[in-house]
Each structure stands twice: as structure tokens, then as C-alpha cells.
Design a protein around this motif. Structure first.
Motif, PDB file in Angstrom:
ATOM      1  N   TYR A  78       0.773  -1.300   0.255  1.00  0.00           N
ATOM      2  CA  TYR A  78      -0.118   0.006   0.084  1.00  0.00           C
ATOM      3  C   TYR A  78       0.977   1.087   0.004  1.00  0.00           C
ATOM      4  O   TYR A  78       0.425   2.204  -0.606  1.00  0.00           O
ATOM      5  N   GLU A  97       1.490   2.990  -3.213  1.00  0.00           N
ATOM      6  CA  GLU A  97       0.458   3.882  -3.985  1.00  0.00           C
ATOM      7  C   GLU A  97       0.195   5.292  -3.173  1.00  0.00           C
ATOM      8  O   GLU A  97      -0.275   5.285  -2.073  1.00  0.00           O
ATOM      9  N   CYS A 101      -2.828   5.991  -1.171  1.00  0.00           N
ATOM     10  CA  CYS A 101      -2.961   5.270   0.127  1.00  0.00           C
ATOM     11  C   CYS A 101      -2.141   5.999   1.232  1.00  0.00           C
ATOM     12  O   CYS A 101      -2.401   5.512   2.454  1.00  0.00           O
ATOM     13  N   ALA A 148      -4.489  10.411   1.571  1.00  0.00           N
ATOM     14  CA  ALA A 148      -5.668   9.308   1.497  1.00  0.00           C
ATOM     15  C   ALA A 148      -6.937  10.019   1.534  1.00  0.00           C
ATOM     16  O   ALA A 148      -7.056  10.821   2.495  1.00  0.00           O
ATOM     17  N   ASN A 199     -11.782   7.161  -4.554  1.00  0.00           N
ATOM     18  CA  ASN A 199     -10.398   7.008  -4.380  1.00  0.00           C
ATOM     19  C   ASN A 199     -10.105   5.647  -4.994  1.00  0.00           C
ATOM     20  O   ASN A 199      -9.909   4.345  -4.183  1.00  0.00           O
ATOM     21  N   CYS A 203      -6.495   3.528  -4.518  1.00  0.00           N
ATOM     22  CA  CYS A 203      -6.090   2.885  -3.267  1.00  0.00           C
ATOM     23  C   CYS A 203      -7.133   1.651  -2.904  1.00  0.00           C
ATOM     24  O   CYS A 203      -8.253   2.077  -2.583  1.00  0.00           O
TER      25      CYS A 203
END
Length: 283
Positions: A159, A162, A165, A170, A175, A178
Motif C-alpha cells: 500500500y 500507492e 494510500c 488518502a 479513491n 487505493c
């Protein structure tokens, strides 16, 4: 014996005016006293009425009592585990309470927050319909997850690659970049600021189950994006399972762990603005 001198007319007028003034003053004072007494007793009555209204059992609570008094099915959590959440609800209710999971204990959780907003998120649409037949007053929605329990290790290790994320970037609604972000929730979830989030779903005990990875990540994002003061209380059940424990330590953070009773962990997560590591990591 000498006689008292006669009052002059002017003096008589002054005496009449003085007596009239004293009578008027007495009447005003008497009126003020009665007004103050009435105000005082009305205030007491109003205060008493508010107290009664505050402690009067609500229809939601009465329905919960009837349900559990006539059912052999008990809530999924133990008394000790429920008490951890109940103590906070008793203190801050009415509040905004988000629950991942819909089950035999949902009516109980709803009754603990009678004048607040309680919303349940459930993975199985058929189960939602079944529960709402017996408890139509519950606010529950069926949601879809994009993960499977078999992906947990890969998601935990990847994660960070990305950007969407990352703690500083975030978000949830829309989204798609993610995979841990819950993107298909009702608008009410995204628009509301949640005071308490309980994670007791989705299922996470077989490979094709959604697992609770995304629920844990999304709860952390919601707590960190909280506006204003105060913490978000996050409860995670089944921490005896490897995935729940690993994701809790990664996103909810040991340093925010307030209570650990049985199989439930209680976190108090501050907004990201109050965190010392808001940009580079969750914990």
C-alpha cells in the motif's frame, strides 16, 4: 394637659405623598418578590422536566428490551467487551456512531445512542433485508468490498507504493487508486463526522471473504480527517486473528490504544492536524 399643635395644610400634603410613596414601594417590592419566586419555581420545574425528559426511556430502548427479553439469541460480543463501548456511548451520546456489521446486537447498539445517528454497514444485502424485517427502525446499508482476505499480506506490504494510500493524500469517496479505500459507501458515511466507529465486520475467516483490511484502513482515514477538536473512538473486534491485529497495528496504532478487553481493542485517534507524524506514516 397641653394639646398637640395642629398640622398645617402643606405638612398634611407631604404626609399623604409620603404614605402613598411607601404603599407604592411596598406593592412594587411585593410584586418583585412574587415574580422572583415564580421564576425560581418555574426554573426548578423546567429543570425537573428536562431531567425527566433526559432520563425517560426512549421507544428505541423499549424495543431493545422487549427484543432481548424474548429472544434466546445473544449479542456476538461478551459483556466485558460491550461494556468498553457502552461506557463511552453513555458519556458522549447523542453522537455519530458508525458500525461495520449488522447482526443480533444491532438493536442494542442503536438503543445505546437513542438521540444520535447510528448507521450500520453490512456486506450481505439479503442479511440486511432479513434484519430490517424484525427491526425496521435500524439505519442499515449493504456495501461492497474490493478486497479478499487472501490478499491481506500483499495489501499490507504494497500500500505504501500507492500515493493515494499515503497518510497525507488518502481519501475515501472515489479513491479507486487505493484498494484499501472504501469507495462505494453511502454519501451519509462520507458527509458525516463520526465520533465512534466500530469494526465487527465484514467476514474475515476464509480466503474469499472480504476481510476487515479496508474497514480498518478507512476508519483510520476518517479519524485522521476529523474536523475540529476531539478524538475518534475506534473499536476493533476479533483482534485475536492475525490480519485484524496486523492491520490495527499498522493503521490504528498501538500508541492510540486505550483499552484492550477480551477480543476487542479500543483506540482514541486524534485528527491528523494534532499528530506528530501526519505526513509520512499512520503510526
Amino acid at each position: 394637659m397641653t394639646k398637640s399643635p395642629q398640622f398645617q395644610p402643606e405638612k398634611k400634603k407631604l404626609l399623604v405623598v409620603a404614605i402613598a410613596g411607601l404603599i407604592a414601594a411596598a406593592l412594587v417590592i411585593s410584586t418583585l418578590i412574587r415574580s422572583a419566586e415564580n421564576s425560581f419555581f418555574c426554573s426548578l420545574a423546567s429543570s425537573k422536566a428536562r431531567d425527566v425528559a433526559e432520563y425517560t426511556t426512549t421507544p428505541i430502548q423499549l424495543r431493545a428490551i422487549l427484543h432481548y427479553a424474548t429472544s434466546k439469541i445473544v449479542p456476538q460480543q461478551s459483556l466485558a467487551e460491550i461494556t468498553v463501548s457502552f461506557n463511552v456511548l453513555k458519556e458522549i451520546s447523542p453522537c455519530n456512531f458508525l458500525v461495520f456489521g449488522l447482526g443480533y446486537d444491532s438493536l442494542m447498539w442503536n438503543s445505546f445512542n437513542p438521540r444520535g445517528t447510528t448507521l450500520f454497514l453490512e456486506e450481505d444485502p439479503k442479511w440486511v433485508q432479513s434484519v430490517l424485517k424484525d427491526a425496521p427502525t435500524l439505519n442499515a446499508h449493504a456495501v461492497q468490498y474490493r478486497t479478499h482476505l487472501s490478499e491481506a499480506d500483499a495489501l499490507l506490504s504494497s500500500y505504501k507504493k500507492e500515493p493515494l494510500c499515503s497518510p497525507s493524500k488518502a481519501f475515501l469517496r472515489g479513491n479507486v487508486g487505493c484498494k484499501l479505500a472504501l469507495t462505494g459507501l453511502p454519501d451519509e458515511v462520507y458527509d458525516q463526522q463520526w465520533d465512534i466507529i466500530m469494526i465487527d465486520a465484514p467476514r474475515g475467516y476464509f480466503p474469499r471473504a472480504p476481510g476487515r483490511m479496508a474497514a480498518i484502513f478507512s476508519a483510520a482515514v476518517m479519524a485522521r480527517r476529523r474536523r475540529g477538536s476531539g478524538v475518534t473512538h475506534v473499536y476493533l473486534h476479533d483482534v485475536d486473528r492475525r490480519v485484524e491485529k496486523a492491520f490495527a497495528e499498522e493503521f490504528l496504532c498501538r500508541k492510540y490504544l486505550k483499552d484492550a478487553v477480551g477480543r476487542i481493542w479500543h483506540f482514541e485517534i486524534p485528527p491528523a492536524a494534532n499528530s506528530t507524524n501526519a505526513d509520512d506514516r499512520f503510526c
